[in-house]
Motif scaffolding. Structure first.
Motif, short mmCIF file in Angstrom:
data_model
loop_
_atom_site.label_atom_id
_atom_site.label_comp_id
_atom_site.label_asym_id
_atom_site.label_seq_id
_atom_site.Cartn_x
_atom_site.Cartn_y
_atom_site.Cartn_z
N THR A 56 0.87 -1.17 -0.02
CA THR A 56 0.01 0.16 -0.17
C THR A 56 0.96 1.42 0.10
O THR A 56 0.37 2.15 -0.65
N THR A 73 3.73 1.46 -1.22
CA THR A 73 4.63 1.57 -2.57
C THR A 73 3.40 2.18 -3.35
O THR A 73 4.20 2.84 -4.28
N HIS A 74 2.36 1.77 -3.46
CA HIS A 74 1.43 2.50 -4.34
C HIS A 74 1.08 3.96 -3.77
O HIS A 74 1.41 4.78 -5.12
N HIS A 75 1.24 4.53 -2.74
CA HIS A 75 1.13 5.79 -2.46
C HIS A 75 2.45 6.38 -2.93
O HIS A 75 2.40 7.54 -3.49
N ASN A 116 4.79 5.71 -5.32
CA ASN A 116 4.58 5.50 -6.83
C ASN A 116 3.91 6.83 -7.27
O ASN A 116 4.34 7.65 -8.02
#
Length: 113
Positions: A37, A39-41, A43
């Motif tokens: 999660t 990593t998503h933010h 990115n």
């Protein structure tokens, strides 16, 4: 602000800002979210130019995360808003009442741990 809304961005910026050089694993622990999660933010925030990530030269498995100039500017803007909201939230409450409230919350937390 995208990347899942303002709160995750603010918490991420605040967590990065509170460290000289943070790595993704440390950030996930500080924020309390799963690595994927985060990593998503990250990115999304990197795409928006708010932060940069680079490999730690001493440990290639670790990514160091730093705010960019745009990230610093957004941090200051959101900090101003957070401080104004905090002031509004605490209006009419004395320091003694707030301390008592903090003690009650600490007791409640201890009771469930």
């Amino acid at each position: 602000v995208e990347a899942g809304g303002t709160l995750p961005v603010w918490v991420t910026l605040l967590s990065i800002k509170s460290r000289e050089l943070a790595n993704q694993r440390e950030l996930a622990g500080m924020i309390g979210i799963q690595g994927a999660t985060l990593t998503h933010h990250l990115n999304a925030m990197e795409t928006q130019g708010l932060l940069t990530r680079r490999r730690d030269p001493e440990n290639r498995r670790v990514h160091q995360v730093e705010l960019t100039e745009a990230g610093e500017a957004l941090f200051l803007k959101l900090r101003t808003a957070a401080l104004a909201f905090d002031k509004r939230l605490r209006t009419g409450l004395s320091d003694d009442r707030l301390a008592e409230f903090a003690e009650v919350l600490a007791t409640l937390r201890a009771n469930v741990e």
